[in-house]
Write a protein that holds these residues in place. Structure first.
Motif, mmCIF file in Angstrom:
data_model
loop_
_atom_site.group_PDB
_atom_site.id
_atom_site.type_symbol
_atom_site.label_atom_id
_atom_site.label_comp_id
_atom_site.label_asym_id
_atom_site.label_seq_id
_atom_site.Cartn_x
_atom_site.Cartn_y
_atom_site.Cartn_z
ATOM 1 N N GLN B 39 53.279 45.634 53.299
ATOM 2 C CA GLN B 39 53.042 46.242 54.611
ATOM 3 C C GLN B 39 51.555 46.540 54.809
ATOM 4 O OE1 GLN B 39 55.431 46.425 56.922
ATOM 5 N NE2 GLN B 39 53.732 46.971 58.270
ATOM 6 N N ASN B 40 50.925 47.081 53.769
ATOM 7 C CA ASN B 40 49.494 47.397 53.851
ATOM 8 C C ASN B 40 48.665 46.134 54.063
ATOM 9 O OD1 ASN B 40 49.861 50.097 53.527
ATOM 10 N ND2 ASN B 40 49.420 50.119 51.334
ATOM 11 N N ARG B 42 49.648 43.323 55.371
ATOM 12 C CA ARG B 42 49.881 42.780 56.730
ATOM 13 C C ARG B 42 49.115 43.599 57.771
ATOM 14 N NH1 ARG B 42 56.163 41.205 56.993
ATOM 15 N NH2 ARG B 42 55.587 40.624 59.062
ATOM 16 N N ASN B 43 49.096 44.930 57.583
ATOM 17 C CA ASN B 43 48.311 45.775 58.497
ATOM 18 C C ASN B 43 46.831 45.425 58.420
ATOM 19 O OD1 ASN B 43 50.592 47.118 59.229
ATOM 20 N ND2 ASN B 43 50.225 48.909 57.937
ATOM 21 N N THR B 46 46.192 42.163 60.122
ATOM 22 C CA THR B 46 46.219 42.309 61.591
ATOM 23 C C THR B 46 44.909 42.953 62.061
ATOM 24 O OG1 THR B 46 48.564 42.702 61.362
ATOM 25 C CG2 THR B 46 47.618 43.231 63.492
ATOM 26 N N GLN B 47 44.497 43.988 61.312
ATOM 27 C CA GLN B 47 43.269 44.694 61.660
ATOM 28 C C GLN B 47 42.064 43.751 61.562
ATOM 29 O OE1 GLN B 47 42.833 48.137 59.226
ATOM 30 N NE2 GLN B 47 41.935 49.317 60.871
ATOM 31 N N ARG B 108 38.950 51.521 54.792
ATOM 32 C CA ARG B 108 40.316 51.926 55.123
ATOM 33 C C ARG B 108 40.499 53.425 54.869
ATOM 34 N NH1 ARG B 108 45.710 50.538 53.072
ATOM 35 N NH2 ARG B 108 46.987 50.840 54.915
ATOM 36 N N ASN B 112 41.690 56.358 57.392
ATOM 37 C CA ASN B 112 42.880 57.146 57.101
ATOM 38 C C ASN B 112 42.603 58.080 55.929
ATOM 39 O OD1 ASN B 112 45.382 58.155 56.550
ATOM 40 N ND2 ASN B 112 46.448 56.186 56.618
#
Lengths: 247, 467
Positions: B39-40, B42-43, B46-47, B108, B112
């Motif tokens: 998931q990370n 893929r994020n 995308t970013q 990153r 966050n």
């Protein structure tokens, strides 16, 4: 009654720990084929130390323990081929069934030819009910575990058997069954050395009885010599005598 | 004999409720680490792609090459699914429109901060923290537990050589724990292609080595657990001993290494160096200010020509200043880099007293997320900047960066530039061969730790009182 050369023999066997604590002092005894030798004595008398020396769990400070002609601290692996052991509180693997435990310990003992049927027959012989054969040991009572322990000793089929207070904590019925089994094993020619607190059972089944106190064998009498004697009085006499001497 | 004991060890573990429950939890956590990693990634992908697209849109609106604010982006690595290393700390983009030092921005963890506090939940974390704890839980009473239970004395009333017993114990426990773990990891790996994460041959090689390092690290904790349980008499004491060892290995030694190295090697503060460069730059600019203010164009009637002349002078001055700043920068940077290198070397040498640190360094290097990533990215950006500067020079006759003044004299709309002419930036990742020596060293250290634990277990058990 000793009829041939001894299977178990202690010659001047001594064990001293640090700070000069003598656990066993110059022990001499022998157990022949078809003989049951009972060692009586209080806690710390040296009975378990004697067992440990025969099993080479500890090494003697002097003297030697011999099993079937093999000095245990010189050739421990070889010596252990000739002896089976049942402890005061037999502990087996709780995740395994009785049969699985028997299979494991007999294989470790060098016997790989037994079948499941053999295990079941021995378990029946020692008095373990059939429905318990395939149950996990974790739910077994002490008596049931002791039966499994003696079954392992039978299957190992060695000339000598060491029993370290095997009847302690057993109910009278289980104790009687145990005595019957010991008598059978003696009849098969096994040399049995048993340490016990149970004076009555010792007198009932033993060919020789020894009393130990503070690491010394203070009395040794054959069944013949004990006839008509009150073993309990003798026991108390020797224990008290030594207590007075050391006081 | 060995086979009987080995099978017993396997069965004892596999039949136990503790194993079933722990293994179920362990499997869920490992698969969760894969899921979170996927998931990370893929994020991050995308970013990265949206960052590139937005940058492209902005660039397409430019009408002057001088105004181009070219940026380079660090693409996420597929192996970050397993090991994030320093990748979350490194800025993902670098703006090339500067005459000063290149700076990577937008990490990153910067985006966050919550993630920065709790760090990543990746396979590296699983191997270094969670699985080591499981290894201890499974082995702290491997030998002394049998002694306490009473089975050891019955077992050794038979003709069992101690070495055979301890060898069977170690191999049995290792097999019972590693094989199921390997199956779970393989299931996790199957998730990668299912979720569209493609790995090339080099990635697979690295992945294999990451798993090998993980298993070596795990097996060390299994073996040291058995070793301690063979040496320490009571299981509660061995559990405490192992817990203390685990805390030191996983948390204390790596952090203490950084502290000790920081004290031992005096490294100048990077902000201080930046300020020093900046002061020098301002000083040079002040020196040039008189020249700028006294500028007189040779042709006063042609505004465009006068502007061109001014621009040329400015470029010349800027270039001169840049050269002087570069000389100082190079000197300061070199000094900083040398000291940092010594500090990092001291820190990593001390840290590798801990197998967990050795493992972390190794897998981070394998996953392109080691200590060198920030420098690799910046030097790649610098290399590209030289190419880009040459391109802009060709287009405009002046270099990028510095002050640009453009006077539009016509009302007519000037066409936008064709950005497809700009040289393409690609972040070239090194192949596994380039980190071979580092990885071989890390795997070697882990193997030595395993051998050491093996010897402690064998020698310790040979001397132990089995009653």
């Amino acid at each position: 009654m000793q009829t041939t050369s001894p299977v178990l023999e202690a010659i001047n066997l001594t064990k001293t720990y640090d700070y000069h604590v003598t656990a066993l002092d110059n022990l001499n005894l022998s157990v022949g084929r078809g003989e049951i030798y009972s060692l009586l004595g209080g806690n710390g008398a040296g009975k378990t130390t004697t067992m440990n020396l025969f099993l080479n769990f500890i090494e003697p400070s002097s003297g030697k323990a011999i099993v079937n002609g093999v000095v245990t601290h010189e050739e421990p692996i070889k010596a252990k081929q000739y002896v089976a052991f049942v402890s005061e509180n037999v502990q087996l693997y709780g995740q395994f069934t009785a049969v699985q435990n028997l299979d494991f310990f007999t294989r470790i003992g060098g016997n790989t030819h037994y079948t499941q049927r053999d295990y079941e027959q021995v378990l029946l012989r020692v008095g373990l009910q059939k429905e318990a054969h395939h149950r996990k040991l974790s739910g077994f009572s002490k008596g049931m575990r002791q039966k499994c322990g003696i079954a392992i000793a039978i299957l190992k089929n060695t000339p000598a058997i060491l029993l370290d207070e095997p009847t302690s904590g057993l109910d009278p019925k289980a104790g009687n069954e145990f005595s019957r089994l010991l008598a059978e094993l003696r009849d098969e020619g096994k040399a049995i050395l048993m340490s016990t607190h149970d004076i009555f059972r010792a007198k009932e089944i033993s060919d020789t009885v020894g009393i130990m106190n503070q690491g010394k064998l203070v009395m040794q009498k054959s069944a013949e010599e004990l006839k008509g004697e009150n073993l309990e009085s003798l026991y108390l006499h020797f224990m008290a005598g030594y207590m007075e001497e050391t006081a | 004999m060995f086979s009987t004991l080995y099978q017993k060890e396997l069965k004892t573990l596999l039949y136990s409720t503790q194993f079933v429950i722990s293994f179920a939890i362990m499997s869920i956590l490992v698969l969760m680490a894969f899921a979170v990693g996927i998931q990370n990634y893929r994020n991050a992908r995308t970013q990265y792609e949206s960052g590139l697209a937005e940058h492209k849109t902005q660039m397409e609106q430019n009408r002057y090459w001088q105004m181009v604010d070219q940026k380079v982006f660090l693409p996420p690595d597929p192996l970050s699914v397993l090991v994030s290393g320093v990748s979350n700390d490194v800025g993902r983009k670098v703006s090339l429109r500067t005459s000063g030092d290149l700076v990577a921005e937008d990490s990153r963890y910067g985006d966050n901060t919550l993630l920065a506090i709790f760090r990543s939940f990746d396979l590296e974390f699983m191997f270094s923290v969670i699985l080591t704890l499981f290894a201890i839980v499974f082995t702290y009473n491997a030998v002394n537990g049998e002694r306490e239970q009473g089975t050891l004395s019955l077992l050794f009333s038979n003709s069992v050589p101690r070495t055979t017993y301890i060898l069977a114990k170690m191999t049995g426990v290792l097999t019972a724990l590693i094989l199921p773990l390997l199956v779970v990891i393989l299931v996790g790996l199957l998730l990668l292609p299912i979720f569209g994460i493609s790995l090339n041959g080099d990635d697979w090689e690295r992945l294999g080595l990451i798993i090998l390092a993980g298993l070596l690290h795990f097996s060390f904790f299994v073996l040291i657990g058995i070793a301690v349980s063979a040496v320490v008499r009571s299981s509660s004491a061995s559990f405490l001993t192992l817990l203390v060892f685990w805390i030191f290995s996983v948390f204390i030694v790596p952090r203490a290494a950084v502290l000790i190295a920081g004290r031992a090697v005096d490294v100048p503060n990077s902000d201080e160096i930046t300020a020093q460069k900046s002061r020098y730059r301002i000083q040079l600019f002040e020196e040039d200010r008189d020249k700028m203010s006294s500028f007189q164009p040779s042709q006063t009637k042609d505004m465009q020509a006068a502007m061109g002349e001014f621009q040329k002078m400015m470029s010349g001055l800027s270039e001169e200043r840049q050269k002087k700043v570069s000389v100082l920068s190079q000197k300061l940077d070199e000094n900083l880099m040398n000291r940092e290198r010594v500090r990092d070397k001291v820190a990593s040498m001390i840290a590798q007293l801990s197998p967990t640190a050795a493992f972390t360094f190794t897998v981070a290097d394998l996953a392109h997320a080691g200590l060198g990533l920030p420098k690799t990215f910046l030097s790649s950006a610098k290399e590209y900047k030289n190419l880009f500067d040459s391109f802009i020079s060709e287009k405009t006759g002046s270099k990028t960066g510095g002050m640009v003044m453009i006077f539009e004299t016509s009302d007519s709309e000037r066409p936008t530039i064709d950005i497809s002419e700009i040289p393409v930036y690609t972040f070239q990742r090194s192949n596994v061969g380039s980190v071979f020596s580092k990885v071989a060293f890390g795997l070697g250290i882990l193997t030595v730790f395993n051998a050491l634990a093996f010897v402690i277990a064998a020698v310790g058990f040979a001397k132990t009182d089995i009653r």
